[in-house]
Design a protein around this motif. Structure first.
Motif, PDB file in Angstrom:
ATOM      1  N   THR A   2      28.969 -19.053  -8.160  1.00 42.16           N
ATOM      2  CA  THR A   2      29.340 -20.403  -7.738  1.00 42.16           C
ATOM      3  C   THR A   2      28.179 -21.366  -7.945  1.00 42.16           C
ATOM      4  OG1 THR A   2      30.855 -19.480  -6.103  1.00 42.16           O
ATOM      5  CG2 THR A   2      30.228 -21.769  -5.815  1.00 42.16           C
ATOM      6  N   VAL A  54      37.982 -20.167  -9.952  1.00 43.93           N
ATOM      7  CA  VAL A  54      37.575 -20.750  -8.678  1.00 43.93           C
ATOM      8  C   VAL A  54      38.306 -20.125  -7.499  1.00 43.93           C
ATOM      9  CG1 VAL A  54      36.821 -22.951  -9.638  1.00 43.93           C
ATOM     10  CG2 VAL A  54      39.198 -22.667  -8.976  1.00 43.93           C
ATOM     11  N   SER A  55      39.160 -19.131  -7.784  1.00 40.38           N
ATOM     12  CA  SER A  55      39.851 -18.465  -6.676  1.00 40.38           C
ATOM     13  C   SER A  55      38.823 -17.692  -5.851  1.00 40.38           C
ATOM     14  CB  SER A  55      40.947 -17.535  -7.187  1.00 40.38           C
ATOM     15  OG  SER A  55      40.388 -16.505  -7.963  1.00 40.38           O
ATOM     16  N   TRP A  57      36.712 -19.150  -3.915  1.00 39.17           N
ATOM     17  CA  TRP A  57      35.617 -20.050  -3.561  1.00 39.17           C
ATOM     18  C   TRP A  57      35.894 -20.675  -2.199  1.00 39.17           C
ATOM     19  CZ3 TRP A  57      33.147 -23.734  -7.620  1.00 39.17           C
ATOM     20  CH2 TRP A  57      32.666 -22.996  -8.702  1.00 39.17           C
ATOM     21  N   GLU A  59      36.303 -23.662   0.265  1.00 45.79           N
ATOM     22  CA  GLU A  59      36.896 -24.964  -0.054  1.00 45.79           C
ATOM     23  C   GLU A  59      35.844 -26.038  -0.290  1.00 45.79           C
ATOM     24  OE1 GLU A  59      40.114 -28.189   1.657  1.00 45.79           O
ATOM     25  OE2 GLU A  59      39.961 -26.238   2.624  1.00 45.79           O
ATOM     26  N   TRP A  62      34.641 -25.769  -3.856  1.00 47.48           N
ATOM     27  CA  TRP A  62      35.679 -26.210  -4.774  1.00 47.48           C
ATOM     28  C   TRP A  62      35.721 -27.738  -4.791  1.00 47.48           C
ATOM     29  CZ3 TRP A  62      40.150 -29.050  -5.064  1.00 47.48           C
ATOM     30  CH2 TRP A  62      40.949 -28.825  -6.180  1.00 47.48           C
ATOM     31  N   ASN A  63      35.573 -28.362  -3.630  1.00 48.00           N
ATOM     32  CA  ASN A  63      35.560 -29.827  -3.543  1.00 48.00           C
ATOM     33  C   ASN A  63      34.358 -30.425  -4.269  1.00 48.00           C
ATOM     34  OD1 ASN A  63      37.953 -30.014  -2.102  1.00 48.00           O
ATOM     35  ND2 ASN A  63      36.940 -29.883  -0.122  1.00 48.00           N
ATOM     36  N   LEU A 182      38.916 -26.705 -12.948  1.00 45.25           N
ATOM     37  CA  LEU A 182      39.499 -26.571 -11.610  1.00 45.25           C
ATOM     38  C   LEU A 182      40.824 -25.839 -11.613  1.00 45.25           C
ATOM     39  CD1 LEU A 182      38.417 -30.096 -10.913  1.00 45.25           C
ATOM     40  CD2 LEU A 182      37.802 -28.224  -9.425  1.00 45.25           C
ATOM     41  N   HIS A 185      42.339 -20.732 -11.639  1.00 40.61           N
ATOM     42  CA  HIS A 185      42.504 -19.672 -10.647  1.00 40.61           C
ATOM     43  C   HIS A 185      43.268 -18.554 -11.236  1.00 40.61           C
ATOM     44  CE1 HIS A 185      44.256 -23.420  -8.728  1.00 40.61           C
ATOM     45  NE2 HIS A 185      43.114 -23.439  -8.140  1.00 40.61           N
TER      46      HIS A 185
END
Length: 185
Positions: A2, A54-55, A57, A59, A62-63, A182, A185
């Motif tokens: 990440t 990004v699954s 991650w 939140e 991700w934001n 994004l 996933h």
């Protein structure tokens, strides 16, 4: 992973901002910066594809990626597009130059930024049909300029059409690539 994805995306955003600094549009420095920016985005894509996207991650991360990729979509597309046009112009005469055609298609940088923002937002929101809406609006709005007989003699109509097509395609592809980060996933 990440942290690496966010770092590379942040580095690409810094490069996008730096690419606006060179005085001449399509300069060698701008082309090099755009290439490195594109390499960063490609590396992020490869990392996300090699992992689980990004699954999983948190939140908040991700934001952060959502904001970084959105800013990159808007700011990075301008220098990348002018770099692509400069590369396309390498063998062109002055009258065929897409840079010179910019005098006819004024406001391209602002329109391109708005176009990338709308495309990025529609893809992230899960509405890919938004691309067709944005392109239809842009095409209808630019049609009179593309077909105007009152263009300066120093620019060919083909150069104006090329600028529109090259600019639109490179801008849209950049926004789609940034939004693709994004959707992984």
């Amino acid at each position: 992973m990440t942290a690496l994805v966010l770092s590379l995306t942040g580095a690409a955003l810094v490069l996008a901002v730096l690419a606006w600094v060179p005085r001449s549009s399509g300069s060698n420095l701008e082309i090099v910066i755009s290439a490195v920016m594109l390499a960063c985005l490609t590396a992020v894509g490869v990392l996300l594809l090699a992992g689980h996207g990004v699954s999983g991650w948190a939140e908040r991360w991700w934001n952060v990626l959502l904001l970084l990729a959105g800013a990159l979509a808007v700011t990075g597309g301008g220098p990348l597009t002018t770099s692509v046009m400069a590369l396309a112009d390498r063998r062109s005469t002055r009258a065929q130059s897409t840079q010179k055609a910019g005098e006819v298609l004024r406001g391209g940088a602002l329109i391109g930024a708005l176009e990338r923002m709308a495309i990025y937002a529609s893809l992230v929101a899960g509405w890919p049909e938004g691309i067709a809406v944005v392109l239809a609006i842009k095409g209808l709005a630019r049609y009179p300029e593309l077909r105007s007989p009152d263009q300066p003699a120093s620019v060919t109509p083909q150069a104006v059409a090329e600028r529109f097509i090259i600019g639109t395609f490179s801008s849209v592809l950049w926004a789609v690539a940034c939004a693709g980060l994004l959707r992984s996933h």
